[in-house]
Design a protein around this motif. Structure first.
Motif, PDB file in Angstrom:
ATOM      1  N   THR A 325     -55.902  54.144  -5.675  1.00  0.00           N
ATOM      2  CA  THR A 325     -55.835  54.729  -4.325  1.00  0.00           C
ATOM      3  C   THR A 325     -54.785  55.849  -4.273  1.00  0.00           C
ATOM      4  O   THR A 325     -54.004  56.029  -5.201  1.00  0.00           O
ATOM      5  N   ARG A 326     -54.792  56.556  -3.159  1.00  0.00           N
ATOM      6  CA  ARG A 326     -53.856  57.678  -2.984  1.00  0.00           C
ATOM      7  C   ARG A 326     -52.408  57.232  -3.120  1.00  0.00           C
ATOM      8  O   ARG A 326     -51.556  57.977  -3.593  1.00  0.00           O
ATOM      9  N   ASP A 327     -52.131  55.987  -2.708  1.00  0.00           N
ATOM     10  CA  ASP A 327     -50.752  55.491  -2.811  1.00  0.00           C
ATOM     11  C   ASP A 327     -50.501  54.720  -4.105  1.00  0.00           C
ATOM     12  O   ASP A 327     -49.519  53.989  -4.227  1.00  0.00           O
ATOM     13  N   GLY A 328     -51.423  54.875  -5.089  1.00  0.00           N
ATOM     14  CA  GLY A 328     -51.176  54.349  -6.423  1.00  0.00           C
ATOM     15  C   GLY A 328     -51.538  52.890  -6.640  1.00  0.00           C
ATOM     16  O   GLY A 328     -51.331  52.355  -7.721  1.00  0.00           O
ATOM     17  N   GLN A 329     -52.115  52.250  -5.627  1.00  0.00           N
ATOM     18  CA  GLN A 329     -52.556  50.867  -5.820  1.00  0.00           C
ATOM     19  C   GLN A 329     -53.892  50.834  -6.574  1.00  0.00           C
ATOM     20  O   GLN A 329     -54.664  51.786  -6.534  1.00  0.00           O
ATOM     21  N   GLU A 330     -54.159  49.714  -7.243  1.00  0.00           N
ATOM     22  CA  GLU A 330     -55.436  49.564  -7.939  1.00  0.00           C
ATOM     23  C   GLU A 330     -56.298  48.540  -7.222  1.00  0.00           C
ATOM     24  O   GLU A 330     -55.872  47.409  -6.983  1.00  0.00           O
ATOM     25  N   MET A 331     -57.515  48.961  -6.877  1.00  0.00           N
ATOM     26  CA  MET A 331     -58.453  48.047  -6.204  1.00  0.00           C
ATOM     27  C   MET A 331     -59.688  47.889  -7.077  1.00  0.00           C
ATOM     28  O   MET A 331     -60.265  48.884  -7.528  1.00  0.00           O
ATOM     29  N   LYS A 332     -60.106  46.653  -7.264  1.00  0.00           N
ATOM     30  CA  LYS A 332     -61.245  46.377  -8.138  1.00  0.00           C
ATOM     31  C   LYS A 332     -62.534  46.992  -7.565  1.00  0.00           C
ATOM     32  O   LYS A 332     -62.815  46.850  -6.371  1.00  0.00           O
ATOM     33  N   LEU A 333     -63.288  47.673  -8.421  1.00  0.00           N
ATOM     34  CA  LEU A 333     -64.568  48.238  -7.985  1.00  0.00           C
ATOM     35  C   LEU A 333     -65.604  47.120  -7.917  1.00  0.00           C
ATOM     36  O   LEU A 333     -65.634  46.239  -8.767  1.00  0.00           O
ATOM     37  N   LYS A 334     -66.463  47.173  -6.899  1.00  0.00           N
ATOM     38  CA  LYS A 334     -67.484  46.140  -6.713  1.00  0.00           C
ATOM     39  C   LYS A 334     -68.878  46.750  -6.675  1.00  0.00           C
ATOM     40  O   LYS A 334     -69.079  47.818  -6.109  1.00  0.00           O
ATOM     41  N   ALA A 335     -69.809  46.026  -7.269  1.00  0.00           N
ATOM     42  CA  ALA A 335     -71.213  46.453  -7.192  1.00  0.00           C
ATOM     43  C   ALA A 335     -71.755  46.049  -5.829  1.00  0.00           C
ATOM     44  O   ALA A 335     -71.506  44.941  -5.367  1.00  0.00           O
ATOM     45  N   GLN A 336     -72.472  46.943  -5.195  1.00  0.00           N
ATOM     46  CA  GLN A 336     -73.091  46.577  -3.929  1.00  0.00           C
ATOM     47  C   GLN A 336     -74.508  46.099  -4.159  1.00  0.00           C
ATOM     48  O   GLN A 336     -74.845  44.967  -3.894  1.00  0.00           O
ATOM     49  N   GLY A 337     -75.329  46.982  -4.717  1.00  0.00           N
ATOM     50  CA  GLY A 337     -76.722  46.607  -4.992  1.00  0.00           C
ATOM     51  C   GLY A 337     -77.461  46.221  -3.738  1.00  0.00           C
ATOM     52  O   GLY A 337     -76.954  46.339  -2.629  1.00  0.00           O
ATOM     53  N   TRP A 338     -78.598  45.726  -3.979  1.00  0.00           N
ATOM     54  CA  TRP A 338     -79.488  45.393  -2.896  1.00  0.00           C
ATOM     55  C   TRP A 338     -79.322  43.927  -2.571  1.00  0.00           C
ATOM     56  O   TRP A 338     -79.131  43.105  -3.453  1.00  0.00           O
ATOM     57  N   ASN A 339     -79.320  43.612  -1.317  1.00  0.00           N
ATOM     58  CA  ASN A 339     -79.154  42.227  -0.906  1.00  0.00           C
ATOM     59  C   ASN A 339     -80.371  41.809  -0.093  1.00  0.00           C
ATOM     60  O   ASN A 339     -80.623  42.367   0.970  1.00  0.00           O
ATOM     61  N   PRO A 340     -81.121  40.825  -0.579  1.00  0.00           N
ATOM     62  CA  PRO A 340     -82.370  40.485   0.098  1.00  0.00           C
ATOM     63  C   PRO A 340     -82.142  39.882   1.484  1.00  0.00           C
ATOM     64  O   PRO A 340     -83.064  39.762   2.263  1.00  0.00           O
ATOM     65  N   LEU A 341     -80.905  39.524   1.794  1.00  0.00           N
ATOM     66  CA  LEU A 341     -80.628  38.975   3.122  1.00  0.00           C
ATOM     67  C   LEU A 341     -80.399  40.072   4.140  1.00  0.00           C
ATOM     68  O   LEU A 341     -80.505  39.843   5.337  1.00  0.00           O
ATOM     69  N   GLU A 342     -80.067  41.240   3.627  1.00  0.00           N
ATOM     70  CA  GLU A 342     -79.912  42.367   4.539  1.00  0.00           C
ATOM     71  C   GLU A 342     -81.218  43.134   4.564  1.00  0.00           C
ATOM     72  O   GLU A 342     -82.074  42.965   3.711  1.00  0.00           O
ATOM     73  N   LYS A 343     -81.298  44.038   5.530  1.00  0.00           N
ATOM     74  CA  LYS A 343     -82.491  44.869   5.571  1.00  0.00           C
ATOM     75  C   LYS A 343     -82.468  45.810   4.389  1.00  0.00           C
ATOM     76  O   LYS A 343     -81.441  46.365   4.074  1.00  0.00           O
TER      77      LYS A 343
END
Lengths: 343, 343
Positions: A325-343
């Motif tokens: 991030t801009r302030d130098g923190q590290e955030m884990k990247l996540k896969a979104q993909g398709w979710n059959p429960l959502e539209k």
């Protein structure tokens, strides 16, 4: 026993169903798991990619004109072929049509497909038409070609490689949010005379309704003698798509928030909707930009090329996949993909 | 202006939408209008065919087991490649899945697809999965290969050529009628214990639920050095399919009723249902037999080959396309095709 598909998600489901597949034909060079399959019938290699688009899931005819839908349906497949560093050459178009469609509607849809074909130099060579009891279904397969030694897979990224993305991110997603909002407003007012005001928002709408495939980037790389070590097109969002590269390359990565290319209209609309623009850029999807890696030694050459942005670098696999991030923190990247429960 | 699709019918609609298509790529050897498109990327030619199958239109999950459905969905595409005198090598499978499907359901469907792949020597190399708001949608594309000089198109039939068909006709259609009747009976009784009696009817059921593609016929022809002048697979019914050959070859034909190959179970079931068995054989469809023409000079050689039947001959175009009945009358052959007003 019944296992809900939602427990696996899109990528888990695909992995589960395809993990037992054995390739037996000597002509098959690459099966499931990249932007396109690769077939060697002698001569140049043949690339094959396919998409199934269903009404209510992938498009909403309330605000997507049929000509745009035809254009986009073709483009998203061309994009997969470019993501292999190939050239799309043929498509097949299969349609499931409900009775509310007229011949003129289909002509309009076809006009969009054929316009894309004309602009990108692709022939429409086949398909299937059928009636449908429900909505409009579109299945497109694109055939491309590439020299064997120029095909770029997802699995070639190496530690210290630089990560580039073309164009900008998140615009198509914000275009979709805008269209959804106007549709809701239209529904409330129940007024056929209602005219949404899209002025100043043309770019994000065009990115959603009439995206382009990055043939120009493939050409620029080729003209400069650059063959990426890995490449994918950004359809699910940069986050999901760099994870595909890292998983298949057995690598980690660092993506730098401050380097994410974001258009002014995208940022403005995200603010209007009170959305985090970094999340939009990482997970919005439907960008159809090219995301690729090249060796660090090419940095100086790459920095002279137009339309591409350095967004991060590949690491060893045990370092994981993180956004810095801009302030130098590290955030884990996540896969979104398709979710059959959502539209 | 609104033109209903029903005014054109399936073949009229396809002609209408594709008549303006111009092929521009030198690699495209054959576009719309045959069993498969033909692509030349150097080396052997690549064949591409695709099918879209929609629940409620092409299959009814009330009586079609998912494994059979997967098997059949693959087979019908292999059949199109054989109909070009080619060899199927790869398929892609795209699915639209509604929430009532479980992971186990999809495993069962995939098992059917992969069984067909194993038996026919084909690799599953890609696809797409998506949720669906409505029914189950299946899109399959098959890639095949053939030597350029051995590809058989629909347009090569010549006056005096003999017309052959493999296997027998109408069985799959009678299998469907039987399944539909049992479903109706089951519905009336509303009884989960109801067990339909299918003994003695296995053949017509298998032809409907688990058809095979005629790889063996392609092999026999090849071993005997025979390249047909035209070929198509019988999916819409012999009547529609010989008309495709005649139209594209600019020819007429005579089909002889007494020569139509019909299995005993098919004839018996047609009698039970009070249907004309000749109509069933001509228009039933889903036979996935090969229908092809060879020069008259090959008659003696052809008569030694197993599993094929001489059913008629090609004529000059102005003589039209007719069935010659047992009592010597001539009846015009009609295309059935798909009608969007029907199911």
């Amino acid at each position: 026993m019944r296992t809900e598909i939602s427990t696996l998600g899109e990528f888990g489901l695909i992995d589960h169903l395809t993990k037992e597949i054995q390739l037996t034909q000597p002509t098959t060079r690459k099966g499931v798991g990249d932007d396109a399959a690769v077939i060697d019938n002698g001569g140049k290699h043949t690339l094959v990619t396919t998409d199934l688009l269903l009404e209510g899931i992938h498009f909403d005819l309330t605000y997507v004109p049929l000509k745009h839908l035809g254009y986009k349906a073709a483009i998203v497949n061309f994009s997969d072929i470019y993501a292999m560093n190939g050239k799309p050459q043929q498509i097949t178009v299969s349609l499931g049509i409900s009775q509310r469609f007229s011949v003129e509607d289909l002509e309009t849809f076809y006009a969009g497909v054929l316009l894309a074909c004309e602009i990108y130099g692709v022939d429409l060579v086949g398909g299937d038409t059928s009636s449908s009891l429900t909505g409009f279904s579109i299945s497109i397969t694109c055939i491309g070609t590439a020299d064997e030694e120029k095909i770029v897979y997802r699995n070639g990224a190496k530690d210290t490689d630089l990560i580039y993305v073309s164009g900008d991110l998140g615009a198509a997603y914000m275009g979709l949010q805008l269209l959804e909002r106007e549709k809701a407003v239209f529904g409330e007012k129940g007024n056929a005379d209602f005219q949404p005001d899209f002025s100043g928002k043309e770019y994000i709408l065009e990115r959603q309704l009439k995206p382009e495939a990055r043939r120009d980037i493939v050409r620029i790389l080729s003209e400069n003698g650059i063959v990426p070590t890995s490449m994918i097109d950004v359809s699910d969002g940069l986050s999901s798509d760099i994870l595909h590269i890292c998983k298949q390359s057995n690598a980690g990565c660092r993506i730098f928030e401050e380097r994410l290319p974001i258009d002014y209209q995208t940022a403005l609309m995200a603010e209007t909707f009170n959305m985090n623009v970094t999340t939009v850029a990482l997970n919005g999807g439907e960008d159809y930009e090219l995301l690729f890696t090249v060796p660090l030694s090419l940095h100086d050459k790459m920095s002279t090329l137009p339309g591409i942005h350095l967004v991060g670098h590949i690491t060893k696999p045990d370092e994981g996949c993180y956004l810095v991030t801009r302030d130098g923190q590290e955030m884990k990247l996540k896969a979104q993909g398709w979710n059959p429960l959502e539209k």
